[in-house]
Design a protein around this motif. Structure first.
Motif, PDB file in Angstrom:
ATOM      1  N   LEU A 274       1.007  -1.306  -0.216  1.00  0.00           N
ATOM      2  CA  LEU A 274       0.115  -0.161  -0.056  1.00  0.00           C
ATOM      3  C   LEU A 274       0.964   1.273   0.104  1.00  0.00           C
ATOM      4  N   LEU A 275       1.774   1.378   0.870  1.00  0.00           N
ATOM      5  CA  LEU A 275       2.773   2.516   1.063  1.00  0.00           C
ATOM      6  C   LEU A 275       3.480   2.593  -0.254  1.00  0.00           C
ATOM      7  N   GLU A 276       4.139   1.642  -0.568  1.00  0.00           N
ATOM      8  CA  GLU A 276       5.001   1.956  -1.943  1.00  0.00           C
ATOM      9  C   GLU A 276       4.115   2.223  -3.098  1.00  0.00           C
ATOM     10  N   GLY A 277       2.793   1.561  -3.319  1.00  0.00           N
ATOM     11  CA  GLY A 277       1.940   1.809  -4.611  1.00  0.00           C
ATOM     12  C   GLY A 277       1.498   3.046  -4.489  1.00  0.00           C
ATOM     13  N   HIS A 278       1.234   3.587  -3.265  1.00  0.00           N
ATOM     14  CA  HIS A 278       0.532   4.950  -3.142  1.00  0.00           C
ATOM     15  C   HIS A 278       1.761   5.950  -3.511  1.00  0.00           C
ATOM     16  N   ALA A 279       2.877   5.697  -3.079  1.00  0.00           N
ATOM     17  CA  ALA A 279       3.875   6.606  -3.173  1.00  0.00           C
ATOM     18  C   ALA A 279       4.047   6.808  -4.913  1.00  0.00           C
ATOM     19  N   ALA A 332       0.418  -0.245  -6.565  1.00  0.00           N
ATOM     20  CA  ALA A 332       0.043   0.935  -7.410  1.00  0.00           C
ATOM     21  C   ALA A 332      -1.237   0.777  -8.182  1.00  0.00           C
ATOM     22  N   LYS A 333      -1.247  -0.835  -8.352  1.00  0.00           N
ATOM     23  CA  LYS A 333      -2.523  -1.167  -9.201  1.00  0.00           C
ATOM     24  C   LYS A 333      -3.764  -0.993  -8.326  1.00  0.00           C
ATOM     25  N   PHE A 334      -3.534  -1.603  -6.971  1.00  0.00           N
ATOM     26  CA  PHE A 334      -4.607  -1.380  -5.901  1.00  0.00           C
ATOM     27  C   PHE A 334      -5.182  -0.080  -5.649  1.00  0.00           C
ATOM     28  N   VAL A 335      -4.005   1.151  -5.565  1.00  0.00           N
ATOM     29  CA  VAL A 335      -4.459   2.317  -5.364  1.00  0.00           C
ATOM     30  C   VAL A 335      -5.156   3.082  -6.945  1.00  0.00           C
ATOM     31  N   HIS A 364      -4.640  -7.460  -4.293  1.00  0.00           N
ATOM     32  CA  HIS A 364      -4.749  -8.170  -5.622  1.00  0.00           C
ATOM     33  C   HIS A 364      -6.329  -8.261  -5.755  1.00  0.00           C
ATOM     34  N   ALA A 365      -7.126  -7.787  -5.144  1.00  0.00           N
ATOM     35  CA  ALA A 365      -8.677  -7.720  -5.293  1.00  0.00           C
ATOM     36  C   ALA A 365      -9.128  -6.343  -4.773  1.00  0.00           C
TER      37      ALA A 365
END
Length: 379
Positions: A274-279, A332-335, A364-365
């Protein structure tokens, strides 16, 4: 907290002084620059780090970006980054080691005799030395800054300069692009002040679980070393994988996990994703009006991994760096999915409480998380 000077020192699973000194001695030198060049680059990075906060605020819509005074910004070299991370590891692991010394002193004594605190410290130092030339920046929420209880953001100047030269991109554009990612992490922990303690608690539980099984650690590490040796020998022959050893089973952490450990690690993996994807989403939320050469930077930066040699590839796999890169992508895909369905304000519900954090399955979902949060979908 004062220590009892008359008490016999307890054995150390990790000699932290050895870890720090080993990292400092093995850390490779950075790019050659004149003192005046270094001073200008450091000042430029500091200025761009400040500029980036406003862009993080406009993209993330997190009001925490308006005031980051409780944490600090540091421009560091490779050795300083390695030393800081040995301190961070100590901060995270010492409570579990203290608990083990109190509840099962015989296990700690046995494990320390088998593994040796100096050897373990040297191994950790070697890992930090390798990473010290790879990391562009890092927000460390676990070691308090000099300004208060907030953490510290480190930009590793030699690495940023090395990569911008390697990619042959505009230095100011690249530095601002990196700052957008790293400052987002700083904003995340400011927006969710409960997150630091939440992560510290789960990391402590995972560490305690691993340390509580320290009496069988030697045997399991032996299996890990065998797998690592097999993978390394295959890599040196330029083979894509180790015979009979799936990629996910090569890393040392996979050897140390029982079902409880796996559940703890699954949660932490989801949080890190979450943290890396959001960034990454914030970093890529800029356009040419903010970072004029952003398309070129993205293309060349993403292509870097293809040029790595076989030995470096297996080292990255063993140390979990490839898994970290998947966290960037999966998160990132989740965000992006959540934002596309609920808007950025809908996504920002994730920072309200620990109960709002996605599970690894939900990463992943994303629609399952949206439904659990009862967020309204667009369209």
């Amino acid at each position: 907290m004062f220590r009892n000077e008359s008490a016999a020192p307890r054995p150390q699973l990790v000699n932290w002084d050895v870890a720090a000194s080993t990292a400092a001695s093995l850390t490779p030198a950075g790019p050659t620059m004149k003192p005046a060049e270094i001073a200008r680059a450091v000042q430029n990075m500091r200025e761009l780090a400040d500029v980036s906060v406003g862009h993080v605020h406009s993209i993330s819509r997190l009001d925490a970006a308006r005031d980051l005074r409780d944490s600090e910004l540091l421009i560091v070299d490779r050795a300083s980054w390695a030393k800081a991370n040995s301190q961070s590891f100590r901060t995270l692991m010492e409570p579990a080691l203290d608990q083990l010394a109190t509840t099962r002193p015989e296990v700690l004594k046995s494990a320390s005799l088998t593994l040796g605190g100096n050897l373990t410290g040297a191994q950790l130092g070697a890992i930090l030395a390798f990473l010290s030339s790879k990391v562009l920046g890092q927000y460390d929420p676990f070691v308090p800054s000099r300004n208060g209880q907030g953490g510290r953001l480190m930009l590793v100047a030699p690495n940023i300069i090395s990569v911008e030269r390697e990619l042959n991109v505009d230095p100011s554009d690249f530095r601002l692009w990196v700052c957008l990612h790293e400052q987002t992490h700083r904003v995340q922990f400011a927006a969710a002040p409960w997150l630091k303690d939440h992560m510290t608690g789960h990391i402590g539980e995972l560490t305690s679980g691993l340390m509580d099984k320290a009496d069988s650690l030697s045997e399991r590490l032996g299996t890990a070393v065998k797998n690592i040796t097999t993978a390394r020998s295959r890599a040196l022959r330029d083979s894509p994988a180790a015979d009979g050893v799936p990629a996910q089973d090569i890393g040392v952490l996979s050897i140390l996990q029982d079902p409880d450990d796996k559940a703890r690690l699954s949660h932490l993996t989801a949080v890190m994703s979450l943290l890396e994807g959001h960034a990454n989403v914030v970093m890529d939320g800029v356009d040419g009006s903010i970072v004029p050469s952003v398309k070129t930077i993205r293309r060349r930066f993403n292509a870097r991994g293809k040029s790595r040699g076989p030995l470096e590839k297996v080292i990255r796999q063993l140390m979990g760096l490839d898994a970290k890169m998947r966290q960037y992508s999966d998160g990132a895909k989740f965000v992006r999915r959540v934002v596309s369905q609920t808007g950025m304000d809908g996504f920002n519900a994730v920072w309200q409480s620990a109960e709002h954090l996605p599970t690894e399955r939900e990463i992943h979902a994303a629609d399952e998380w949206i439904d659990r949060m009862s967020l309204r979908r667009h369209g």
